[in-house]
Design a protein around this motif. Structure first.
Motif, PDB file in Angstrom:
ATOM      1  N   THR A   1      -2.155   9.256-118.384  1.00 16.15           N
ATOM      2  CA  THR A   1      -1.026   9.491-119.268  1.00 16.15           C
ATOM      3  C   THR A   1       0.046   8.445-118.981  1.00 16.15           C
ATOM      4  OG1 THR A   1      -1.461  11.866-119.382  1.00 16.15           O
ATOM      5  CG2 THR A   1       0.761  11.154-119.929  1.00 16.15           C
TER       6      THR A   1
ATOM      7  N   PRO B   1       3.696   7.292-118.988  1.00 16.59           N
ATOM      8  CA  PRO B   1       5.013   7.941-119.095  1.00 16.59           C
ATOM      9  C   PRO B   1       5.968   7.159-119.975  1.00 16.59           C
ATOM     10  CG  PRO B   1       4.790   6.825-116.980  1.00 16.59           C
ATOM     11  CD  PRO B   1       3.442   6.734-117.646  1.00 16.59           C
ATOM     12  N   ASP B   2       6.868   7.894-120.616  1.00 15.98           N
ATOM     13  CA  ASP B   2       7.890   7.295-121.464  1.00 15.98           C
ATOM     14  C   ASP B   2       9.120   6.919-120.658  1.00 15.98           C
ATOM     15  OD1 ASP B   2       9.000   6.633-124.136  1.00 15.98           O
ATOM     16  OD2 ASP B   2      10.368   8.273-123.682  1.00 15.98           O
ATOM     17  N   SER B   3       9.333   7.608-119.543  1.00 13.17           N
ATOM     18  CA  SER B   3      10.505   7.350-118.708  1.00 13.17           C
ATOM     19  C   SER B   3      10.164   7.691-117.264  1.00 13.17           C
ATOM     20  CB  SER B   3      11.691   8.202-119.181  1.00 13.17           C
ATOM     21  OG  SER B   3      11.403   9.576-119.022  1.00 13.17           O
TER      22      SER B   3
ATOM     23  N   THR C   1      11.357   9.943-115.459  1.00 11.83           N
ATOM     24  CA  THR C   1      11.291  11.388-115.227  1.00 11.83           C
ATOM     25  C   THR C   1       9.898  11.944-115.498  1.00 11.83           C
ATOM     26  OG1 THR C   1      12.034  11.832-117.487  1.00 11.83           O
ATOM     27  CG2 THR C   1      13.721  11.679-115.776  1.00 11.83           C
ATOM     28  N   GLN C   2       9.054  11.166-116.197  1.00  9.28           N
ATOM     29  CA  GLN C   2       7.702  11.637-116.500  1.00  9.28           C
ATOM     30  C   GLN C   2       6.658  11.084-115.535  1.00  9.28           C
ATOM     31  OE1 GLN C   2       6.819  10.692-120.578  1.00  9.28           O
ATOM     32  NE2 GLN C   2       8.127  12.294-121.398  1.00  9.28           N
TER      33      GLN C   2
ATOM     34  N   LEU D   1       3.292  12.872-114.465  1.00  9.51           N
ATOM     35  CA  LEU D   1       2.824  13.798-115.503  1.00  9.51           C
ATOM     36  C   LEU D   1       1.327  13.599-115.712  1.00  9.51           C
ATOM     37  CD1 LEU D   1       3.560  15.806-117.841  1.00  9.51           C
ATOM     38  CD2 LEU D   1       3.769  13.795-119.301  1.00  9.51           C
TER      39      LEU D   1
ATOM     40  N   ASP E   1      -1.501  15.993-120.858  1.00 10.60           N
ATOM     41  CA  ASP E   1      -0.521  15.666-121.888  1.00 10.60           C
ATOM     42  C   ASP E   1       0.483  16.782-122.120  1.00 10.60           C
ATOM     43  OD1 ASP E   1      -1.987  13.356-122.312  1.00 10.60           O
ATOM     44  OD2 ASP E   1      -3.281  14.352-123.748  1.00 10.60           O
ATOM     45  N   ARG E   2       0.323  17.862-121.435  1.00 12.38           N
ATOM     46  CA  ARG E   2       1.194  19.002-121.661  1.00 12.38           C
ATOM     47  C   ARG E   2       1.604  19.593-120.312  1.00 12.38           C
ATOM     48  NH1 ARG E   2       1.019  16.946-125.807  1.00 12.38           N
ATOM     49  NH2 ARG E   2       0.730  17.807-127.898  1.00 12.38           N
ATOM     50  N   PRO E   3       2.698  20.336-120.300  1.00 13.96           N
ATOM     51  CA  PRO E   3       3.102  20.945-119.029  1.00 13.96           C
ATOM     52  C   PRO E   3       2.150  22.052-118.617  1.00 13.96           C
ATOM     53  CG  PRO E   3       4.442  21.778-120.826  1.00 13.96           C
ATOM     54  CD  PRO E   3       3.591  20.676-121.404  1.00 13.96           C
TER      55      PRO E   3
ATOM     56  N   THR F   1       8.195  19.940-122.116  1.00 13.20           N
ATOM     57  CA  THR F   1       8.473  18.628-121.543  1.00 13.20           C
ATOM     58  C   THR F   1       8.297  17.592-122.639  1.00 13.20           C
ATOM     59  OG1 THR F   1       7.935  17.128-119.711  1.00 13.20           O
ATOM     60  CG2 THR F   1       6.096  18.154-120.844  1.00 13.20           C
TER      61      THR F   1
ATOM     62  N   PRO G   1       4.670  12.072-123.648  1.00 16.11           N
ATOM     63  CA  PRO G   1       4.605  10.758-123.003  1.00 16.11           C
ATOM     64  C   PRO G   1       4.623   9.633-124.037  1.00 16.11           C
ATOM     65  CG  PRO G   1       2.429  11.755-123.063  1.00 16.11           C
ATOM     66  CD  PRO G   1       3.393  12.802-123.568  1.00 16.11           C
TER      67      PRO G   1
END
Length: 207
Positions: free
Chosen positions: A60, A62-64, A66-67, A70, A73-75, A82, A85
């Motif tokens: 996955t 991450p977009d930022s 904070t991810q 991760l 794809d889901r919490p 959340t 991504p």
């Protein structure tokens, strides 16, 4: 600023957090990993259309910051919402387009068998690759609401369709039951499992 489309080729061993202005202005992003001495020739073949891009993300993206960390794809169940991504696990584009239809799921001696019809809907030959995911019954423990369990793959000519199947083992569908730091075991829980590939979904109830 030149008005010309820009494709970035990233050579790295892991995903990087991309600045927002780069994300929005790129016409394409190629993840080349660490390709070795013949990587330049392979990249040129892919970029100029002599070869395709059959690969899909094995992680996955991450977009930022904070991810970072991760997974899937889901919490986890009960962890709340959340943000999505930048690119989900299994994402990838090729020079052709494709679709997966008529997903069916049947019990098998060592798990379940999923079958779908893959169709190359584009104008070029290419590799059609669809990630198979499974939603499991609630186990009472934190786990992803949906997990990748297999891949449906076929090399197809333009307009060609083919039925492809994959068997998902019982272990891939098992849930951890018990204390995360104490006694517990992996179990195949009774209940309804929903397998999905592309836009198709197929439920299967296991005793």
């Amino acid at each position: 600023a030149t008005g010309k489309p820009i494709v970035a080729v990233l050579m790295a061993g892991r995903p990087l957090v991309l600045p927002t202005d780069i994300q929005s202005r790129l016409s394409g992003l190629v993840m080349a990993y660490l390709p070795g001495t013949q990587g330049g020739a392979a990249l040129a073949d892919a970029l100029y259309g002599r070869a395709g891009f059959p690969g899909r993300l094995p992680f996955t993206w991450p977009d930022s910051l904070t991810q970072v960390g991760l997974w899937s794809d889901r919490p986890a169940e009960g962890a709340g919402e959340t943000p999505l991504p930048l690119y989900p696990l299994g994402y990838g584009l090729d020079y052709t387009t494709s679709v997966a239809r008529d997903l069916t799921v049947t019990p098998a001696p060592d798990g379940v068998t999923a079958q779908a019809t893959l169709t190359n809907t584009g104008e070029k030959a290419g590799t059609v690759l669809v990630l198979l995911r499974a939603s499991l019954p609630a186990s009472g423990a934190l786990q992803a609401t949906s997990r990748p369990v297999g891949v449906l793959r076929a090399v197809l000519k333009p307009g060609e369709s083919r039925a492809v199947q994959v068997t998902v083992s019982r272990e891939r569908l098992s849930s951890w039951v018990g204390d995360a730091y104490g006694p517990g075991a992996w179990q195949l829980l009774p209940g309804t499992y929903t397998l999905s590939a592309g836009d198709g979904k197929a439920p299967l109830t296991l005793p």
